[in-house]
Design a protein around this motif. Structure first.
Motif, PDB file in Angstrom:
ATOM      1  N   GLY A   1      25.720  10.468   0.057  1.00 55.22           N
ATOM      2  CA  GLY A   1      26.953  10.535   0.822  1.00 55.22           C
ATOM      3  C   GLY A   1      26.689  10.683   2.303  1.00 55.22           C
ATOM      4  O   GLY A   1      25.562  10.901   2.741  1.00 55.22           O
ATOM      5  N   CYS A   2      27.768  10.582   3.071  1.00 51.65           N
ATOM      6  CA  CYS A   2      27.664  10.654   4.532  1.00 51.65           C
ATOM      7  C   CYS A   2      28.986  11.181   5.091  1.00 51.65           C
ATOM      8  O   CYS A   2      30.054  10.679   4.714  1.00 51.65           O
ATOM      9  CB  CYS A   2      27.377   9.268   5.105  1.00 51.65           C
ATOM     10  SG  CYS A   2      27.267   9.199   6.909  1.00 51.65           S
TER      11      CYS A   2
ATOM     12  N   GLN B   1      25.647   8.819  10.285  1.00 54.20           N
ATOM     13  CA  GLN B   1      24.998   7.714   9.579  1.00 54.20           C
ATOM     14  C   GLN B   1      23.485   7.728   9.787  1.00 54.20           C
ATOM     15  O   GLN B   1      22.739   7.161   8.990  1.00 54.20           O
ATOM     16  CB  GLN B   1      25.600   6.359   9.990  1.00 54.20           C
ATOM     17  CG  GLN B   1      25.312   5.911  11.411  1.00 54.20           C
ATOM     18  CD  GLN B   1      26.345   6.377  12.408  1.00 54.20           C
ATOM     19  OE1 GLN B   1      26.739   7.548  12.413  1.00 54.20           O
ATOM     20  NE2 GLN B   1      26.801   5.452  13.258  1.00 54.20           N
TER      21      GLN B   1
ATOM     22  N   GLN C   1      30.866   6.548   8.593  1.00 56.23           N
ATOM     23  CA  GLN C   1      30.793   6.720   7.139  1.00 56.23           C
ATOM     24  C   GLN C   1      30.839   5.378   6.419  1.00 56.23           C
ATOM     25  O   GLN C   1      30.045   5.121   5.503  1.00 56.23           O
ATOM     26  CB  GLN C   1      31.942   7.611   6.662  1.00 56.23           C
ATOM     27  CG  GLN C   1      31.873   7.964   5.181  1.00 56.23           C
ATOM     28  CD  GLN C   1      33.051   8.817   4.748  1.00 56.23           C
ATOM     29  OE1 GLN C   1      34.208   8.422   4.926  1.00 56.23           O
ATOM     30  NE2 GLN C   1      32.765   9.975   4.178  1.00 56.23           N
ATOM     31  N   SER C   2      31.740   4.516   6.831  1.00 56.65           N
ATOM     32  CA  SER C   2      31.877   3.205   6.178  1.00 56.65           C
ATOM     33  C   SER C   2      30.615   2.366   6.339  1.00 56.65           C
ATOM     34  O   SER C   2      30.147   1.737   5.382  1.00 56.65           O
ATOM     35  CB  SER C   2      33.072   2.451   6.764  1.00 56.65           C
ATOM     36  OG  SER C   2      34.285   3.108   6.463  1.00 56.65           O
TER      37      SER C   2
ATOM     38  N   TRP D   1      27.613   3.408   6.777  1.00 59.93           N
ATOM     39  CA  TRP D   1      26.539   3.989   5.972  1.00 59.93           C
ATOM     40  C   TRP D   1      26.650   3.562   4.511  1.00 59.93           C
ATOM     41  O   TRP D   1      25.662   3.138   3.908  1.00 59.93           O
ATOM     42  CB  TRP D   1      26.558   5.512   6.092  1.00 59.93           C
ATOM     43  CG  TRP D   1      25.394   6.156   5.410  1.00 59.93           C
ATOM     44  CD1 TRP D   1      24.161   6.408   5.950  1.00 59.93           C
ATOM     45  CD2 TRP D   1      25.346   6.615   4.053  1.00 59.93           C
ATOM     46  NE1 TRP D   1      23.348   7.013   5.012  1.00 59.93           N
ATOM     47  CE2 TRP D   1      24.059   7.141   3.841  1.00 59.93           C
ATOM     48  CE3 TRP D   1      26.263   6.632   3.010  1.00 59.93           C
ATOM     49  CZ2 TRP D   1      23.659   7.688   2.616  1.00 59.93           C
ATOM     50  CZ3 TRP D   1      25.875   7.171   1.788  1.00 59.93           C
ATOM     51  CH2 TRP D   1      24.586   7.686   1.604  1.00 59.93           C
ATOM     52  N   PHE D   2      27.841   3.664   3.943  1.00 66.33           N
ATOM     53  CA  PHE D   2      28.010   3.261   2.545  1.00 66.33           C
ATOM     54  C   PHE D   2      27.727   1.777   2.354  1.00 66.33           C
ATOM     55  O   PHE D   2      27.090   1.377   1.369  1.00 66.33           O
ATOM     56  CB  PHE D   2      29.421   3.605   2.051  1.00 66.33           C
ATOM     57  CG  PHE D   2      29.544   5.000   1.501  1.00 66.33           C
ATOM     58  CD1 PHE D   2      28.991   5.329   0.281  1.00 66.33           C
ATOM     59  CD2 PHE D   2      30.189   5.988   2.227  1.00 66.33           C
ATOM     60  CE1 PHE D   2      29.090   6.621  -0.225  1.00 66.33           C
ATOM     61  CE2 PHE D   2      30.297   7.283   1.735  1.00 66.33           C
ATOM     62  CZ  PHE D   2      29.743   7.597   0.499  1.00 66.33           C
ATOM     63  N   GLN D   3      28.187   0.968   3.274  1.00 69.39           N
ATOM     64  CA  GLN D   3      27.953  -0.465   3.151  1.00 69.39           C
ATOM     65  C   GLN D   3      26.469  -0.770   3.181  1.00 69.39           C
ATOM     66  O   GLN D   3      25.967  -1.575   2.383  1.00 69.39           O
ATOM     67  CB  GLN D   3      28.672  -1.218   4.270  1.00 69.39           C
ATOM     68  CG  GLN D   3      28.711  -2.728   4.072  1.00 69.39           C
ATOM     69  CD  GLN D   3      29.509  -3.109   2.841  1.00 69.39           C
ATOM     70  OE1 GLN D   3      30.714  -2.876   2.774  1.00 69.39           O
ATOM     71  NE2 GLN D   3      28.850  -3.686   1.838  1.00 69.39           N
TER      72      GLN D   3
ATOM     73  N   ILE E   1      28.164   9.915  -6.071  1.00 68.26           N
ATOM     74  CA  ILE E   1      28.527  10.055  -4.654  1.00 68.26           C
ATOM     75  C   ILE E   1      29.067  11.461  -4.357  1.00 68.26           C
ATOM     76  O   ILE E   1      29.781  12.058  -5.160  1.00 68.26           O
ATOM     77  CB  ILE E   1      29.531   8.963  -4.257  1.00 68.26           C
ATOM     78  CG1 ILE E   1      28.804   7.607  -4.253  1.00 68.26           C
ATOM     79  CG2 ILE E   1      30.152   9.238  -2.893  1.00 68.26           C
ATOM     80  CD1 ILE E   1      29.707   6.426  -4.121  1.00 68.26           C
TER      81      ILE E   1
ATOM     82  N   VAL F   1      35.823  11.158   0.675  1.00 66.68           N
ATOM     83  CA  VAL F   1      36.231   9.779   0.992  1.00 66.68           C
ATOM     84  C   VAL F   1      37.701   9.518   0.661  1.00 66.68           C
ATOM     85  O   VAL F   1      38.200   8.419   0.906  1.00 66.68           O
ATOM     86  CB  VAL F   1      35.339   8.751   0.254  1.00 66.68           C
ATOM     87  CG1 VAL F   1      33.885   8.895   0.683  1.00 66.68           C
ATOM     88  CG2 VAL F   1      35.471   8.880  -1.267  1.00 66.68           C
TER      89      VAL F   1
ATOM     90  N   ALA G   1      36.029   4.256   3.617  1.00 65.27           N
ATOM     91  CA  ALA G   1      34.852   4.223   2.737  1.00 65.27           C
ATOM     92  C   ALA G   1      35.242   4.140   1.276  1.00 65.27           C
ATOM     93  O   ALA G   1      34.492   3.596   0.451  1.00 65.27           O
ATOM     94  CB  ALA G   1      33.977   5.452   2.978  1.00 65.27           C
TER      95      ALA G   1
ATOM     96  N   ILE H   1      33.500   1.779  -1.698  1.00 66.61           N
ATOM     97  CA  ILE H   1      32.984   2.294  -2.968  1.00 66.61           C
ATOM     98  C   ILE H   1      33.665   1.608  -4.140  1.00 66.61           C
ATOM     99  O   ILE H   1      33.011   1.168  -5.092  1.00 66.61           O
ATOM    100  CB  ILE H   1      33.191   3.818  -3.039  1.00 66.61           C
ATOM    101  CG1 ILE H   1      32.367   4.511  -1.957  1.00 66.61           C
ATOM    102  CG2 ILE H   1      32.807   4.348  -4.422  1.00 66.61           C
ATOM    103  CD1 ILE H   1      32.750   5.961  -1.733  1.00 66.61           C
TER     104      ILE H   1
END
Length: 310
Positions: A225-226, A233, A250-251, A253-255, A272, A293, A298, A302
């Motif tokens: 997670g972030c 990130q 955050q977005s 990082w997840f991508q 997550i 999230v 984000a 997910i």
């Protein structure tokens, strides 16, 4: 092991929290909004300080067995598979990785043997509960970095747990520790906390891949997670990093994590971090700078990734 499209739910919940109807509503929203298949339920207990040998898992503040069983049953009722994750925190705020004792027992000093005796009592209780309720996996420890070197004591702990629970066992090692453990053969699944900087995913996956191939075990990120905060990130494990709220951090990082991991067929899922049992109002989501999230961009990333991997 099947793919784990998972989320950790209700970290730091205390007695009574999971009896609140809002907690079940939160779990339902998590499943629907993120398309998750698995929920990781952490049971959080404490010890007083890093050298304490008493673990207060029977404290009045700890989630009751009845409400844990009730939440597991509800999760299963709405179609989620449950991973139970007993966790030890330190009451004085020290991170659990720093629980530590002398390598050799010394008279009048606390010992690893005493701590592991207390830890086994705690884990064996929840192993029996996980067996009774049909949990698909049990996490035997989380980020207990200084204990990782205690090979024989971990093997004995896992051997005892297997007498009570017959599902899959994993140990959630901390970031950067995947290639340090020498007892991965004792568990069924390798897992770790994937809080890696956005620009370091490829090199860290290269390193972890060697461990997975050597042991020929399934692998997933039991945590990942972030925070939604500027700069997070690049240091997602620092929950106190100062910075302005940033949905983009955050977005992104997840991508990046999903893109990197999707190229590695040995990464079989994520747990997550994290989804609260008591959610903040949706209209407050874009002001929240924590790991959650709910209501944030984000969540869509997910959901789309999880739907693509079903």
């Amino acid at each position: 092991m099947e793919t784990i499209n998972g989320m950790t739910f209700g970290f730091m919940s205390q007695r009574g929290n999971w009896q609140d109807p809002m907690s079940r509503e939160s779990l339902r929203k998590m499943k629907e909004e993120l398309a998750v298949s698995h929920v990781i339920l952490p049971i959080t207990v404490t010890q007083a300080h890093p050298q304490a040998t008493k673990i207060d898992w029977q404290s009045d503040s700890v989630l009751s067995d009845a409400e844990v069983k009730g939440m597991i049953a509800y999760a299963q009722e709405i179609g989620l598979k449950v991973i139970l994750k007993p966790m030890v925190n330190v009451a004085d705020g020290t991170w659990r990785a720093h629980i530590n004792f002398f390598d050799h027992d010394v008279p009048c000093e606390p010992t690893w043997s005493q701590w592991f005796d207390a830890y086994r009592d705690y884990l064996n209780h929840y192993a029996r509960l996980a067996e009774e309720t049909g949990c698909v996996m049990l996490v035997v420890g989380c980020e207990l970095v200084n204990s990782d070197r205690r090979d024989a004591q971990w093997r004995e702990t896992i051997s005892q747990i297997r007498q009570h629970y017959h599902g899959l066992l994993t140990y959630n090692c901390d970031k950067y520790q995947e290639d340090q453990l020498i007892w991965w053969d004792a568990v069924d699944v390798i897992s770790s906390s994937g809080y890696y900087p956005i620009d370091k995913w490829e090199q860290e996956l290269d390193r972890i891949e060697k461990v997975v191939k050597h042991h020929q075990k399934p692998f997933f990120f039991c945590e990942a997670g972030c925070p939604s905060r500027e700069g997070s990130q690049y240091l997602p494990n620092d929950w106190g990093l100062p910075g302005e709220v940033s949905m983009m951090a955050q977005s992104q990082w997840f991508q990046r994590m999903f893109t990197a991991c999707d190229k590695r067929n040995w990464v079989q899922g994520f747990g997550i971090w994290d989804w609260k049992a008591q959610l903040y109002p949706r209209e407050a989501a874009l002001k929240d700078d924590d790991y959650g999230v709910y209501g944030k961009p984000a969540a869509k990333i997910i959901r789309e990734f999880y739907k693509s991997t079903k």
